[in-house]
Design an enzyme around this catalytic site. Structure first.
Site: not given
Ligand SMILES: NC(=O)c1ccc[n+]([C@@H]2O[C@H](COP(=O)([O-])OP(=O)(O)OC[C@H]3O[C@@H](n4cnc5c(N)ncnc54)[C@H](O)[C@@H]3O)[C@@H](O)[C@H]2O)c1
Ligand SMILES: O=C[C@H](O)CS(=O)(=O)O
Length: 480
Positions: A288, A178, A384, A254
């Site tokens: 992230c 998804k 963040e 993650e």
């Molecule tokens: N640690 C990592 O590798 C990593 C990588 C990328 C992003 N992030 C984190 O992700 C965040 C930004 O991404 P975002 O805005 O898409 O995050 P988000 O948590 O809002 O959404 C992530 C995914 O979860 C889905 N989602 C949201 N609410 C949900 C629910 N109640 N049930 C099921 N699915 C749901 C969204 O549709 C999306 O597909 C930041 O906090 C960033 O740090 C972490």
């Molecule tokens: O936003 C987090 C992703 O993991 C970015 S990256 O893997 O550092 O490119």
């Protein structure tokens, strides 16, 4: 259309090897222009259930292939992604906003996981264990977890999917993805190329939809789904962990970050400025592992501030499709509002702006910004930011730097610049993070374990560890 292969622009969900339409659709917007790119299938719970059934049907034959056979199909997928790199990058810039050069980089980064795990598939070794009982022979084998669900974010629309799908499929699992409702087009294009690569129907399914709660509800509650791999915010990660408990699913999480970037007085300041820009302003600060707090030792604070400010004044903000643009827009209005609120609160609490500090008109563009005089009591230190804002915090000595760096619930990435080797060892071991960049601002690749501790997540992605998230160890005890 900007694509050399327009057939890569898909508007329907991909389920059981078929492009699946429904009467309900949702718009995908270009964050740089606010224009609608296209409409995409809005899947509901029933369609999601169909994707789970499809993945279950595909599992026996997919997992029965040899690792070499699965690896060959993954390698073909890798090749097709790289052959279509420019089109995938264009789709990414259109729906996510990052510059074309960053988008091209992400396509290659995302593809690298497929290439890496196509080979790792062949190295899922078991072992023979010396028995304590002369009448028994003991061994282990590795088997795929089974049907896996992945829920992914918008900030890396290709890499966050392939970093999960590659090891899962390599291990013999089948998958339902998804993607974020903000960026479904890259996910659907990946599925198109997977189908061209010969991936059998049902092995990879893409469920697009606005109602992430409903879709996630089906994926977390189904006993057929044996694992959830989530990348996204810590808040949603905690919710999904709770939802997975009822069926005791394996999970990979993650989650969010709050990376410290420490500049010691023995750092190479030019290197530190370059590293700060690379780790802070990549993807308009929407990664992230972006530096979220820049901690600078007092003796070099003013010099570092001046160098960073001067470098950022050269940045060109604009539509990522345009050449020469360094930074694109934020993803949506909520993201801009959050950055505005954090900057305003910091300024009201005494922080000063040396460059930027403004949203560009009524758009999703936010200027690259440096704030000085930031302290640990400010919201911008403890949240963040997920935007192009560098909060500078002054510290006196190493102990204070470590205390400030570790003073959040997050533990994903940390960075520091120093030259003394004893300090490098002390600080590397004292930082409570899953990943540490030492005199380096860009640390992500397919060969090293990516992941966090504390409230930044569970498990690792990439590296030889990444495939273990998708396989089970079975112990065999043989009486002789
Ligand atoms: N640690 C990592 O590798 C990593 C990588 C990328 C992003 N992030 C984190 O992700 C965040 C930004 O991404 P975002 O805005 O898409 O995050 P988000 O948590 O809002 O959404 C992530 C995914 O979860 C889905 N989602 C949201 N609410 C949900 C629910 N109640 N049930 C099921 N699915 C749901 C969204 O549709 C999306 O597909 C930041 O906090 C960033 O740090 C972490
Ligand atoms: O936003 C987090 C992703 O993991 C970015 S990256 O893997 O550092 O490119």
């Amino acid at each position: 259309m900007l694509l050399s292969d327009p057939s890569l622009l898909k508007q329907q969900a991909f389920i059981d090897g078929q492009w699946f339409d429904s009467e309900h659709k949702f718009a995908v917007l270009n964050p740089a222009t606010a224009q609608v790119i296209t409409q995409v299938t809005d899947c509901d719970s029933k369609i999601t259930e169909k994707s789970v059934q499809a993945a279950q049907r595909a599992l026996p034959s997919w997992s029965a292939l040899t690792a070499k056979q699965r690896g060959a199909i993954l390698n073909r997928w890798f090749e097709l992604i790289m052959d279509n790199q420019q089109d995938l990058a264009t789709l990414m810039t259109l729906e996510q906003g990052k510059t074309l050069s960053e988008a091209n980089g992400e396509v290659a980064y995302g593809a690298s996981f497929i290439q890496w795990f196509a080979e790792e598939a062949k190295r899922q070794y078991g072992e023979v264990i010396p028995s304590a009982n002369p009448n028994q022979r003991l061994l282990t084998i590795r088997q795929p977890v089974g049907v896996v669900a992945a829920i992914t974010p918008w900030n890396f629309p290709i890499a966050m999917i392939t970093r999960k799908a590659a090891p899962a499929l390599a291990a013999g699992c089948t998958m339902i993805v998804k993607p974020s409702e903000e960026t479904p087009l890259c996910a659907l294009a990946l599925a198109e190329l997977a189908q061209r690569a010969g991936l059998p129907q049902g092995v990879l399914n893409i469920v697009t939809g606005l109602d992430s709660k409903a879709i996630g509800g089906v994926l977390t509650k189904s006993p057929i789904v044996r694992k959830l791999s989530f990348t996204g915010s810590t808040q949603v990660g905690k919710l999904l962990l709770r939802q997975c408990a009822d069926t005791v699913k394996r999970t990979s999480m993650e989650l969010g970050g709050n990376a410290p970037f420490i500049v010691f007085d023995d750092a190479d300041l030019d290197e530190a400025v370059a590293g700060a820009i690379a780790s802070k302003f990549r993807n308009s600060g929407q990664t992230c592992v972006c530096s979220n707090r820049i901690l600078v030792q007092e003796d070099v604070y003013d010099q570092f501030t001046d160098k960073l400010t001067a470098a950022l004044k050269q940045f060109k903000l604009g539509n990522g499709l345009e050449t020469g643009v360094n930074m694109g827009p934020l993803i949506n209005r909520a993201a801009v509002d959050k950055v505005n609120a954090l900057v305003s609160q910091a300024i009201s609490a005494g922080a000063k702006v040396t460059t930027g500090g403004q949203q560009q008109g009524d758009t999703l563009f936010y200027q690259p910004t440096v704030l000085t005089g930031v302290n640990a009591q400010m919201d911008i230190f403890n949240n963040e930011i997920f935007g192009p804002v560098a909060p500078l915090v002054k510290f006196t000595d190493e102990a204070q730097a470590i205390e400030l760096a570790n003073a959040t619930p997050f533990g994903l990435a940390a960075y520091f610049y120093a030259s003394d080797m004893s300090r490098i060892w002390r600080v590397s071991e004292a930082l409570e993070y899953g990943m540490v960049g030492i005199n380096e601002g860009l640390i992500s690749n397919e060969v090293a374990p990516f992941g966090g501790i504390k409230e930044s997540g569970i498990g690792r992605e990439g590296s030889r560890y990444g495939i273990e998230e998708y396989s089970e160890i079975k112990y065999l005890c043989m009486g002789i």
